[in-house]
Design an enzyme around this catalytic site. Structure first.
Site, mmCIF file in Angstrom:
data_model
loop_
_atom_site.group_PDB
_atom_site.id
_atom_site.type_symbol
_atom_site.label_atom_id
_atom_site.label_comp_id
_atom_site.label_asym_id
_atom_site.label_seq_id
_atom_site.Cartn_x
_atom_site.Cartn_y
_atom_site.Cartn_z
ATOM 1 C CB SER A 1 -0.887 0.009 1.249
ATOM 2 O OG SER A 1 -1.559 1.243 1.405
ATOM 3 C CE1 TYR B 1 -4.145 -1.960 5.001
ATOM 4 C CE2 TYR B 1 -3.367 0.283 4.589
ATOM 5 C CZ TYR B 1 -3.827 -0.943 4.118
ATOM 6 O OH TYR B 1 -3.966 -1.149 2.760
#
Length: 253
Positions: free
Chosen positions: A144, A157
């Site tokens: 990501s 995350y």
């Protein structure tokens, strides 16, 4: 037209929806035989049905990447059906609701690490022995933009995705001499069910996030899949140990 994955076995985790499904369909259009894993049986059945409509063969199995036995069984099923995996897309991941780091529970923090980071490691662990035997193979992890920059409220995350990029670099160096390549994709905001779960029907937040992006929009799953397919194909034959940002210019700001 040459099909890039013709005769190849491609394994995708997190294949029941979103980016994982888009990668599976793109690989199927490129001639691959697909091995699909995820925790959603209904989603896997739907992905397999869409592949069948494309004329692509597939098998699937319920697979929780927190369990090495599930991953080993998925790879074994794929090998029995089509031969050992030539290309692996380690795509399974989770994204929880935003929370202040001091308010986040230890269980929630550790679950992010277990699924996103350790789950990718387990996928590599399941794939690599046979790839090393054959002196060939390609792996692409879905990281990501959160693996490149911070994001307030998403500490678990972000930590897991930063860790994934370190894992990709180290693994790539470990296996380069065996003819195996390992890379990552780093999407920004993508129109997926995961994003829907995060923001729901809050149009104001969605519009604000789009306005912050230089291109003024989110990516589609198909755009992300095309980048993943590039890294998984022979077109990127001299690329390993790195990442490709698919972010509309976000980190260039």
């Amino acid at each position: 037209m040459k099909l890039e994955f013709e005769g190849k076995t491609v394994l995708v985790t997190g294949a029941s929806a979103g980016i994982g499904r888009a990668i599976a369909l793109a690989a199927g259009r490129a001639g691959a035989r697909l091995v699909l894993g995820d925790i959603s049986e209904a989603g896997l059945v739907e992905t397999a049905a869409q592949l069948k409509q494309l004329g692509a063969e597939s098998v699937w199995a319920i697979c929780d990447v927190r369990k090495q036995a599930d991953l080993d069984a998925l790879f074994t099923k794929g090998a029995h059906s089509f031969g050992h995996a030539d290309v692996v897309f380690a795509n399974a991941g989770i994204l929880g609701k935003p929370v202040d780091v001091w308010e986040q529970s230890e269980a929630d923090f550790m679950t992010h690490l277990d699924v996103n980071l350790a789950g990718t490691w387990r996928t590599f662990k399941a794939a690599l022995p046979k790839m090393i035997e054959r002196k060939s193979g390609t792996m692409v992890a879905t990281a990501s933009v959160a693996g490149l920059v911070g994001a307030s409220g998403l500490a678990a995350y972000v930590a897991s995705k930063h860790g994934m990029l370190g894992l990709v670099k180290s693994t790539a160096l470990n296996v380069a001499k065996h003819g195996i390549r390992v890379n990552a994709i780093c999407p920004h905001m993508v129109d997926t069910p995961m994003l829907d779960r995060l923001f729901g029907d809050d149009a104001a937040i969605r519009d604000a996030l789009k306005a912050m992006n230089p291109m003024g929009r989110n990516a589609s799953c198909e755009e992300v899949a095309e980048a993943a397919i590039f890294l998984g194909s022979s077109r990127s034959g001299y690329i390993t140990g790195t990442h490709l940002a698919i972010d509309g210019g976000h980190i260039a700001q």
